[in-house]
Design a protein around this motif. Structure first.
Motif, PDB file in Angstrom:
ATOM      1  N   ALA A  90      40.923  32.251  23.141  1.00 16.38           N
ATOM      2  CA  ALA A  90      41.598  33.483  23.567  1.00 16.38           C
ATOM      3  C   ALA A  90      41.170  34.662  22.697  1.00 16.38           C
ATOM      4  O   ALA A  90      40.925  35.766  23.209  1.00 16.38           O
ATOM      5  N   ALA A  91      41.065  34.453  21.402  1.00 18.54           N
ATOM      6  CA  ALA A  91      40.647  35.527  20.495  1.00 18.54           C
ATOM      7  C   ALA A  91      39.230  35.984  20.807  1.00 18.54           C
ATOM      8  O   ALA A  91      38.930  37.189  20.756  1.00 18.54           O
ATOM      9  N   ALA A  92      38.352  35.045  21.154  1.00 16.74           N
ATOM     10  CA  ALA A  92      36.977  35.411  21.510  1.00 16.74           C
ATOM     11  C   ALA A  92      36.964  36.266  22.778  1.00 16.74           C
ATOM     12  O   ALA A  92      36.195  37.232  22.881  1.00 16.74           O
ATOM     13  N   ASP A  93      37.826  35.939  23.739  1.00 17.38           N
ATOM     14  CA  ASP A  93      37.908  36.726  24.970  1.00 17.38           C
ATOM     15  C   ASP A  93      38.396  38.145  24.663  1.00 17.38           C
ATOM     16  O   ASP A  93      37.845  39.124  25.182  1.00 17.38           O
ATOM     17  N   VAL A  94      39.414  38.263  23.816  1.00 16.89           N
ATOM     18  CA  VAL A  94      39.919  39.592  23.448  1.00 16.89           C
ATOM     19  C   VAL A  94      38.848  40.356  22.674  1.00 16.89           C
ATOM     20  O   VAL A  94      38.649  41.549  22.887  1.00 16.89           O
ATOM     21  N   ARG A  95      38.136  39.659  21.803  1.00 15.39           N
ATOM     22  CA  ARG A  95      37.055  40.318  21.053  1.00 15.39           C
ATOM     23  C   ARG A  95      35.969  40.828  22.009  1.00 15.39           C
ATOM     24  O   ARG A  95      35.494  41.953  21.880  1.00 15.39           O
ATOM     25  N   ASP A  96      35.591  39.999  22.987  1.00 16.25           N
ATOM     26  CA  ASP A  96      34.492  40.354  23.888  1.00 16.25           C
ATOM     27  C   ASP A  96      34.886  41.387  24.945  1.00 16.25           C
ATOM     28  O   ASP A  96      34.109  42.281  25.257  1.00 16.25           O
ATOM     29  N   ARG A  97      36.088  41.247  25.525  1.00 19.24           N
ATOM     30  CA  ARG A  97      36.480  42.135  26.626  1.00 19.24           C
ATOM     31  C   ARG A  97      37.478  43.202  26.218  1.00 19.24           C
ATOM     32  O   ARG A  97      37.721  44.132  26.959  1.00 19.24           O
ATOM     33  N   GLY A  98      38.091  43.024  25.032  1.00 22.27           N
ATOM     34  CA  GLY A  98      39.053  44.011  24.559  1.00 22.27           C
ATOM     35  C   GLY A  98      40.480  43.643  24.936  1.00 22.27           C
ATOM     36  O   GLY A  98      40.715  42.730  25.729  1.00 22.27           O
ATOM     37  N   PRO A  99      41.459  44.358  24.368  1.00 17.51           N
ATOM     38  CA  PRO A  99      42.869  44.042  24.636  1.00 17.51           C
ATOM     39  C   PRO A  99      43.338  44.489  26.017  1.00 17.51           C
ATOM     40  O   PRO A  99      44.363  44.038  26.503  1.00 17.51           O
ATOM     41  N   VAL A 100      42.573  45.378  26.659  1.00 20.34           N
ATOM     42  CA  VAL A 100      42.882  45.766  28.038  1.00 20.34           C
ATOM     43  C   VAL A 100      41.631  45.551  28.884  1.00 20.34           C
ATOM     44  O   VAL A 100      40.501  45.710  28.416  1.00 20.34           O
ATOM     45  N   VAL A 101      41.861  45.138  30.129  1.00 24.09           N
ATOM     46  CA  VAL A 101      40.766  44.846  31.053  1.00 24.09           C
ATOM     47  C   VAL A 101      41.073  45.501  32.398  1.00 24.09           C
ATOM     48  O   VAL A 101      42.205  45.904  32.670  1.00 24.09           O
ATOM     49  N   GLU A 102      40.069  45.578  33.236  1.00 29.62           N
ATOM     50  CA  GLU A 102      40.265  46.138  34.574  1.00 29.62           C
ATOM     51  C   GLU A 102      41.129  45.185  35.398  1.00 29.62           C
ATOM     52  O   GLU A 102      40.915  43.972  35.396  1.00 29.62           O
ATOM     53  N   GLY A 103      42.112  45.747  36.092  1.00 28.91           N
ATOM     54  CA  GLY A 103      42.995  44.937  36.920  1.00 28.91           C
ATOM     55  C   GLY A 103      42.258  44.276  38.060  1.00 28.91           C
ATOM     56  O   GLY A 103      41.301  44.833  38.603  1.00 28.91           O
ATOM     57  N   ARG A 104      42.699  43.074  38.463  1.00 34.41           N
ATOM     58  CA  ARG A 104      42.028  42.331  39.528  1.00 34.41           C
ATOM     59  C   ARG A 104      42.846  42.261  40.811  1.00 34.41           C
ATOM     60  O   ARG A 104      42.299  42.007  41.871  1.00 34.41           O
ATOM     61  N   SER A 105      44.142  42.462  40.722  1.00 36.34           N
ATOM     62  CA  SER A 105      44.960  42.386  41.936  1.00 36.34           C
ATOM     63  C   SER A 105      44.835  43.681  42.728  1.00 36.34           C
ATOM     64  O   SER A 105      44.382  44.708  42.213  1.00 36.34           O
ATOM     65  N   ASP A 106      45.244  43.645  44.000  1.00 38.25           N
ATOM     66  CA  ASP A 106      45.194  44.858  44.834  1.00 38.25           C
ATOM     67  C   ASP A 106      46.023  45.968  44.214  1.00 38.25           C
ATOM     68  O   ASP A 106      45.627  47.135  44.230  1.00 38.25           O
ATOM     69  N   HIS A 107      47.163  45.620  43.678  1.00 38.55           N
ATOM     70  CA  HIS A 107      48.061  46.608  43.081  1.00 38.55           C
ATOM     71  C   HIS A 107      47.462  47.229  41.825  1.00 38.55           C
ATOM     72  O   HIS A 107      47.676  48.410  41.536  1.00 38.55           O
ATOM     73  N   ASP A 108      46.707  46.429  41.048  1.00 42.92           N
ATOM     74  CA  ASP A 108      46.174  46.899  39.767  1.00 42.92           C
ATOM     75  C   ASP A 108      44.721  47.354  39.839  1.00 42.92           C
ATOM     76  O   ASP A 108      44.157  47.773  38.833  1.00 42.92           O
ATOM     77  N   ARG A 109      44.107  47.273  41.017  1.00 40.37           N
ATOM     78  CA  ARG A 109      42.696  47.623  41.124  1.00 40.37           C
ATOM     79  C   ARG A 109      42.473  49.080  40.714  1.00 40.37           C
ATOM     80  O   ARG A 109      43.211  49.972  41.105  1.00 40.37           O
ATOM     81  N   GLY A 110      41.475  49.278  39.879  1.00 42.65           N
ATOM     82  CA  GLY A 110      41.142  50.625  39.449  1.00 42.65           C
ATOM     83  C   GLY A 110      41.890  51.099  38.211  1.00 42.65           C
ATOM     84  O   GLY A 110      41.720  52.226  37.780  1.00 42.65           O
ATOM     85  N   ARG A 111      42.722  50.256  37.629  1.00 41.83           N
ATOM     86  CA  ARG A 111      43.408  50.666  36.400  1.00 41.83           C
ATOM     87  C   ARG A 111      43.307  49.562  35.362  1.00 41.83           C
ATOM     88  O   ARG A 111      43.013  48.415  35.686  1.00 41.83           O
ATOM     89  N   LEU A 112      43.567  49.913  34.120  1.00 38.32           N
ATOM     90  CA  LEU A 112      43.487  48.938  33.034  1.00 38.32           C
ATOM     91  C   LEU A 112      44.830  48.236  32.859  1.00 38.32           C
ATOM     92  O   LEU A 112      45.885  48.861  32.975  1.00 38.32           O
ATOM     93  N   VAL A 113      44.753  46.933  32.584  1.00 36.66           N
ATOM     94  CA  VAL A 113      45.948  46.119  32.329  1.00 36.66           C
ATOM     95  C   VAL A 113      45.724  45.323  31.052  1.00 36.66           C
ATOM     96  O   VAL A 113      44.590  45.195  30.573  1.00 36.66           O
ATOM     97  N   LYS A 114      46.804  44.795  30.524  1.00 33.63           N
ATOM     98  CA  LYS A 114      46.691  43.971  29.310  1.00 33.63           C
ATOM     99  C   LYS A 114      45.852  42.730  29.614  1.00 33.63           C
ATOM    100  O   LYS A 114      46.040  42.077  30.634  1.00 33.63           O
ATOM    101  N   ASN A 115      44.933  42.443  28.728  1.00 29.54           N
ATOM    102  CA  ASN A 115      44.096  41.254  28.865  1.00 29.54           C
ATOM    103  C   ASN A 115      44.997  40.011  28.813  1.00 29.54           C
ATOM    104  O   ASN A 115      45.739  39.829  27.844  1.00 29.54           O
ATOM    105  N   PRO A 116      44.951  39.136  29.839  1.00 31.70           N
ATOM    106  CA  PRO A 116      45.781  37.925  29.826  1.00 31.70           C
ATOM    107  C   PRO A 116      45.532  37.038  28.605  1.00 31.70           C
ATOM    108  O   PRO A 116      46.404  36.274  28.197  1.00 31.70           O
ATOM    109  N   ALA A 117      44.361  37.160  27.994  1.00 28.67           N
ATOM    110  CA  ALA A 117      44.061  36.350  26.813  1.00 28.67           C
ATOM    111  C   ALA A 117      44.950  36.726  25.633  1.00 28.67           C
ATOM    112  O   ALA A 117      45.171  35.901  24.740  1.00 28.67           O
ATOM    113  N   THR A 118      45.495  37.951  25.625  1.00 30.39           N
ATOM    114  CA  THR A 118      46.404  38.318  24.536  1.00 30.39           C
ATOM    115  C   THR A 118      47.684  37.493  24.589  1.00 30.39           C
ATOM    116  O   THR A 118      48.251  37.149  23.558  1.00 30.39           O
TER     117      THR A 118
END
Length: 161
Positions: A90-118
């Protein structure tokens, strides 16, 4: 009235008094309680490469204290190593992609959300703290169970020695 003590197989037969307890008696009693020293060469099948690396690190760290962990502790040590692996992934994922990532759901598409790895990191860190305390792997836990770290003192720095 106090409860009667049940006889242990290590106790001398009734009527026989031992002047000196055998040196083997404490070892046998310890083995009765938690098993003999943990055989670090038998690695748990559930561990991935990261978990095995932590298992081997612990084996090396406790090489000079062969009964620090007993066979009865095997599952707890394996759980600690498993959670270490989950935390590292999980820490490697946060290191590589950051604490926020692009949303994947229809509702979150186009905005940043908290990385699930956190969330995975937080859960793994809570479990790591629990198992580290349980196994006496932290300074506080070692003090609590009477395994305080030995601090070497240099008498040259002591003006009163």
């Amino acid at each position: 009235m106090p409860a009667r003590r049940t006889a242990s197989p290590l106790d001398p037969p009734p009527g026989l008094k031992l002047l000196h307890r055998s040196a083997a008696a404490p070892v046998a009693r310890d083995a009765e309680v938690g098993g003999l020293g943990l055989d670090w060469t038998i690695t748990p099948d559930i561990l991935d490469q990261v978990g095995l690396t932590e298992w081997r690190r612990l084996a090396e760290a406790y090489r000079m204290t062969p009964v620090r962990f007993r066979e009865g502790d095997r599952a707890a040590v394996a759980a600690y190593c498993s959670w270490w692996s989950a935390f590292a992934v999980a820490a490697a994922d946060v290191r590589d992609r950051g604490p926020v990532v692009e949303g994947r759901s229809d509702h979150d598409r186009g905005r940043l959300v908290k990385n699930p790895a956190t969330v995975a990191m937080r859960e793994a860190s809570q479990q790591l703290r629990y198992w580290a305390r349980e196994l006496g792997l932290t300074v506080d836990a070692r003090v609590r169970i009477g395994l305080a770290d030995q601090v070497e003192q240099d008498d040259d720095d002591n003006p009163f020695s």
